[in-house]
Design a protein around this motif. Sequence first.
Motif, PDB file in Angstrom:
ATOM      1  N   MET A 211      56.383  52.655  34.770  1.00 11.39           N
ATOM      2  CA  MET A 211      56.184  54.007  34.255  1.00 11.39           C
ATOM      3  C   MET A 211      57.478  54.803  34.341  1.00 11.39           C
ATOM      4  SD  MET A 211      53.749  57.047  35.775  1.00 11.39           S
ATOM      5  CE  MET A 211      54.847  57.226  37.197  1.00 11.39           C
ATOM      6  N   LYS A 212      58.180  54.667  35.476  1.00  8.27           N
ATOM      7  CA  LYS A 212      59.431  55.395  35.662  1.00  8.27           C
ATOM      8  C   LYS A 212      60.484  54.971  34.641  1.00  8.27           C
ATOM      9  CE  LYS A 212      58.735  58.151  39.203  1.00  8.27           C
ATOM     10  NZ  LYS A 212      58.911  59.617  39.076  1.00  8.27           N
ATOM     11  N   ARG A 213      60.438  53.691  34.243  1.00  9.11           N
ATOM     12  CA  ARG A 213      61.408  53.218  33.248  1.00  9.11           C
ATOM     13  C   ARG A 213      60.887  53.383  31.824  1.00  9.11           C
ATOM     14  NH1 ARG A 213      65.456  47.929  33.139  1.00  9.11           N
ATOM     15  NH2 ARG A 213      66.472  48.626  31.211  1.00  9.11           N
ATOM     16  N   GLY A 214      59.601  53.650  31.680  1.00  9.46           N
ATOM     17  CA  GLY A 214      59.033  53.843  30.363  1.00  9.46           C
ATOM     18  C   GLY A 214      58.754  52.559  29.610  1.00  9.46           C
ATOM     19  N   ILE A 215      58.342  51.513  30.341  1.00  7.01           N
ATOM     20  CA  ILE A 215      58.050  50.227  29.720  1.00  7.01           C
ATOM     21  C   ILE A 215      56.626  49.799  30.080  1.00  7.01           C
ATOM     22  CG2 ILE A 215      60.473  49.530  29.721  1.00  7.01           C
ATOM     23  CD1 ILE A 215      59.893  47.738  32.130  1.00  7.01           C
ATOM     24  N   PRO A 216      56.008  48.910  29.290  1.00  6.65           N
ATOM     25  CA  PRO A 216      54.632  48.487  29.585  1.00  6.65           C
ATOM     26  C   PRO A 216      54.540  47.573  30.798  1.00  6.65           C
ATOM     27  CG  PRO A 216      55.450  47.379  27.612  1.00  6.65           C
ATOM     28  CD  PRO A 216      56.493  48.381  28.000  1.00  6.65           C
ATOM     29  N   CYS A 217      53.357  47.580  31.418  1.00  5.43           N
ATOM     30  CA  CYS A 217      53.090  46.723  32.577  1.00  5.43           C
ATOM     31  C   CYS A 217      51.676  46.172  32.462  1.00  5.43           C
ATOM     32  CB  CYS A 217      53.240  47.513  33.873  1.00  5.43           C
ATOM     33  SG  CYS A 217      52.873  46.569  35.365  1.00  5.43           S
ATOM     34  N   ASN A 218      51.546  44.848  32.451  1.00  5.64           N
ATOM     35  CA  ASN A 218      50.254  44.175  32.414  1.00  5.64           C
ATOM     36  C   ASN A 218      50.027  43.451  33.736  1.00  5.64           C
ATOM     37  OD1 ASN A 218      48.935  44.201  29.523  1.00  5.64           O
ATOM     38  ND2 ASN A 218      51.151  44.087  29.234  1.00  5.64           N
ATOM     39  N   VAL A 219      48.845  43.648  34.330  1.00  9.13           N
ATOM     40  CA  VAL A 219      48.567  43.030  35.622  1.00  9.13           C
ATOM     41  C   VAL A 219      47.201  42.338  35.618  1.00  9.13           C
ATOM     42  CG1 VAL A 219      49.998  44.687  36.875  1.00  9.13           C
ATOM     43  CG2 VAL A 219      47.581  45.154  36.590  1.00  9.13           C
ATOM     44  N   VAL A 220      47.154  41.209  36.293  1.00 13.90           N
ATOM     45  CA  VAL A 220      45.899  40.494  36.523  1.00 13.90           C
ATOM     46  C   VAL A 220      45.473  40.773  37.957  1.00 13.90           C
ATOM     47  CG1 VAL A 220      44.828  38.219  36.728  1.00 13.90           C
ATOM     48  CG2 VAL A 220      46.383  38.711  34.821  1.00 13.90           C
ATOM     49  N   MET A 221      44.231  41.237  38.134  1.00 11.93           N
ATOM     50  CA  MET A 221      43.735  41.581  39.463  1.00 11.93           C
ATOM     51  C   MET A 221      42.373  40.935  39.684  1.00 11.93           C
ATOM     52  SD  MET A 221      44.691  45.669  39.719  1.00 11.93           S
ATOM     53  CE  MET A 221      44.326  45.760  41.482  1.00 11.93           C
ATOM     54  N   PRO A 222      42.086  40.469  40.909  1.00 16.99           N
ATOM     55  CA  PRO A 222      40.743  39.947  41.194  1.00 16.99           C
ATOM     56  C   PRO A 222      39.711  41.055  41.048  1.00 16.99           C
ATOM     57  CG  PRO A 222      42.025  40.166  43.212  1.00 16.99           C
ATOM     58  CD  PRO A 222      42.975  40.401  42.079  1.00 16.99           C
ATOM     59  N   ARG A 223      38.569  40.713  40.516  1.00 13.41           N
ATOM     60  CA  ARG A 223      37.544  41.738  40.288  1.00 13.41           C
ATOM     61  C   ARG A 223      37.045  42.359  41.593  1.00 13.41           C
ATOM     62  NH1 ARG A 223      34.608  36.838  38.910  1.00 13.41           N
ATOM     63  NH2 ARG A 223      35.357  37.164  36.795  1.00 13.41           N
ATOM     64  N   THR A 224      37.359  41.717  42.726  1.00  8.78           N
ATOM     65  CA  THR A 224      36.965  42.238  44.035  1.00  8.78           C
ATOM     66  C   THR A 224      38.012  43.164  44.643  1.00  8.78           C
ATOM     67  OG1 THR A 224      37.877  40.219  45.014  1.00  8.78           O
ATOM     68  CG2 THR A 224      35.508  40.255  44.585  1.00  8.78           C
ATOM     69  N   ALA A 225      39.105  43.414  43.948  1.00  5.66           N
ATOM     70  CA  ALA A 225      40.155  44.294  44.476  1.00  5.66           C
ATOM     71  C   ALA A 225      39.573  45.686  44.737  1.00  5.66           C
ATOM     72  CB  ALA A 225      41.308  44.388  43.494  1.00  5.66           C
ATOM     73  N   PRO A 226      40.037  46.370  45.784  1.00  4.30           N
ATOM     74  CA  PRO A 226      39.527  47.708  46.073  1.00  4.30           C
ATOM     75  C   PRO A 226      39.675  48.646  44.881  1.00  4.30           C
ATOM     76  CG  PRO A 226      40.834  46.900  47.905  1.00  4.30           C
ATOM     77  CD  PRO A 226      41.015  45.914  46.791  1.00  4.30           C
ATOM     78  N   GLN A 227      38.655  49.442  44.658  1.00  3.74           N
ATOM     79  CA  GLN A 227      38.681  50.369  43.529  1.00  3.74           C
ATOM     80  C   GLN A 227      39.859  51.326  43.625  1.00  3.74           C
ATOM     81  OE1 GLN A 227      36.500  50.119  40.907  1.00  3.74           O
ATOM     82  NE2 GLN A 227      37.916  51.538  39.939  1.00  3.74           N
ATOM     83  N   ALA A 228      40.228  51.713  44.847  1.00  6.56           N
ATOM     84  CA  ALA A 228      41.359  52.631  45.025  1.00  6.56           C
ATOM     85  C   ALA A 228      42.639  52.039  44.455  1.00  6.56           C
ATOM     86  CB  ALA A 228      41.543  52.951  46.511  1.00  6.56           C
ATOM     87  N   LYS A 229      42.809  50.715  44.612  1.00 12.58           N
ATOM     88  CA  LYS A 229      44.022  50.078  44.105  1.00 12.58           C
ATOM     89  C   LYS A 229      43.983  49.956  42.582  1.00 12.58           C
ATOM     90  CE  LYS A 229      45.062  47.752  48.434  1.00 12.58           C
ATOM     91  NZ  LYS A 229      45.358  46.486  49.156  1.00 12.58           N
TER      92      LYS A 229
END
Length: 317
Positions: free
Chosen positions: A90-108
């Motif tokens: 975001m700071k550089r203004g470029i896209p970021c795609n992430v794969v996360m386990p569906r059990t990851a904390p909602q806060a994260k």
Amino acid sequence: MIIPTYDDMLAAHERIKPYIRRTPIRTSDCLNEIAGCELYFKCENFQEPGAFKVRGAANAVFGLDDEQAKKGVATHSSGNHASCLSYAAMKRGIPCNVVMPRTAPQAKMDTVRRYGGRITECAPSTSSREATFAQVQAATGGDFVHPYNDPRVIAGQGTCAREFIEQADGLDMVVAPIGGGGMISGTCLPLSTLAPETRVIAAEPEQADDAFRSFKAGHIIADDAPVTIADGLLVPLKDLTWHFVSNHVSEICTASEQDIIEAMKLTWKHLRVVMEPSSSLPLATILKNPDAFKGKRVGVIITGGNVDLDKLPWILG
């Protein structure tokens, strides 16, 4: 395998200074009395995205040339690396795609989305995470910033320990959590040069103790889907982090789920800061092994503070 150097860490520190905080050291007379040693807590939970991983993420993102950066970055993560990479992107203004386990904390997950990261969910296992990520990267072409097995990331994480030994002189030991080994590897990087007499101790959950077993066996033992409340420590060591662990770590200690909860409650109570279960592993192992730390000056890295406040482990039981 490209092994980051002390000079790489110095270059990283200059590169990321505009995007990180020089986090403070906290102490507690009560915790010192309970532990029987002098404890110095490096509060990486005070970083803007709430975790130390902003250091490595920012180093990777701002180390890309303009042509590389056009396609953005991509990664897989249980949470904090995803948040921090999204923040840096975001700071550089470029896209970021992430794969996360569906059990990851909602806060994260909420933090990732707040910084503009695009989430693809997967099953809570290392194999599913890596397979899903391969599909995402093929579709987006983003530069893969591995959560920990990346020389750019390790060099960035090393800036934390560099600051630590400038802020707290004469530490006998530095204790940090271990999952994949990015923070521990980064910790080894400056200490082996600037303070080789300071022992590096890794702390790990008993229910996800593959690093402990690897350390004892002398080779990597990888678990695919361990289950522990320390959700930031679910991934196995890789070749690059194993290099640092096997050559520079003095010991790996483990703690039970109840040990983790009790240490988390103690630090919330006496340090009065929010930290996640993974971050309480160092204190949990110190309290479990009092003779090993008695009378020592012990540095503790609080790695992150992203928790679901409605799902605290002592409430869930």
